[in-house]
Design an enzyme around this catalytic site. Structure first.
Site, short mmCIF file in Angstrom:
data_model
loop_
_atom_site.label_atom_id
_atom_site.label_comp_id
_atom_site.label_asym_id
_atom_site.label_seq_id
_atom_site.Cartn_x
_atom_site.Cartn_y
_atom_site.Cartn_z
NE ARG A 257 -3.64 -2.20 2.36
CZ ARG A 257 -4.48 -2.71 1.46
NH1 ARG A 257 -4.87 -2.00 0.42
NH2 ARG A 257 -4.96 -3.93 1.61
CB ILE B 212 3.42 5.81 2.75
CG1 ILE B 212 3.57 5.85 4.25
CG2 ILE B 212 3.94 7.07 2.09
CD1 ILE B 212 5.03 5.88 4.71
CB VAL C 182 10.36 5.99 -5.76
CG1 VAL C 182 11.20 4.76 -5.44
CG2 VAL C 182 9.91 6.67 -4.47
CG HIS D 137 6.54 3.05 -8.52
ND1 HIS D 137 7.76 3.64 -8.66
CD2 HIS D 137 5.64 4.05 -8.34
CE1 HIS D 137 7.62 4.96 -8.56
NE2 HIS D 137 6.34 5.23 -8.37
CG HIS E 95 1.05 5.02 -8.60
ND1 HIS E 95 1.15 5.62 -7.37
CD2 HIS E 95 2.16 5.39 -9.28
CE1 HIS E 95 2.26 6.33 -7.31
NE2 HIS E 95 2.89 6.22 -8.46
#
Ligand code: 5GP
Length: 117
Positions: free
Chosen positions: A29, A31, A96, A100, A102
């Site tokens: 999850r 943050i 980052v 990744h 989302h």
């Protein structure tokens, strides 16, 4: 290649609420959730962004997308719908640099695009 935050999350050195993991991917999850469901899916192997992942290991990109779908299933949003976003570099707000996805959903999502004002 120097270590990044998500490598530390994958190794369990930074605590995270893990939703799913398998041999090649890891999902946890966000943050600072931007929707009721907001999960990040990362490949265990680091690539800087989507383009580098697609060029370097297309099978691994496919694994990330399959895990995004699995997360949607586990979160109960397969039928209601969800959005998968890969922010890439500065204008998209990537912070980052370990690629990744989302996975966002669990409620109607707003439009997205250029910021007003
Ligand atoms: P980006 O802006 O690069 O597309 O997304 C990075 C995401 O990582 C952001 O949505 C941010 O809230 C999330 N994030 C940053 N640090 C942490 C952390 O330590 N743990 C978790 N779970 N998420 C984080």
């Amino acid at each position: 290649m120097s270590e990044d935050l998500f490598e530390r999350v994958i190794r369990g050195e930074v605590p995270a609420d893990v939703v799913f993991q398998d041999e090649t991917t890891f999902a946890f999850r966000d943050i600072r959730p931007q929707a009721r469901v907001h999960v990040l899916v990362v490949p265990r192997q680091r690539y800087r962004n989507l383009a580098e992942l697609a060029a370097g290991d297309p099978q691994l990109l496919s694994d990330v997308v399959a895990t995004a779908r699995r997360v949607a299933e586990l979160e109960g949003i397969l039928e209601s719908g969800y959005r998968v976003v890969f922010n890439t570099d500065a204008d998209a707000g990537q912070t980052v640099f370990h690629v990744h996805a989302h996975v966002l959903g669990g409620e109607p999502l707003g439009f997205f695009g250029a910021h007003e004002g």
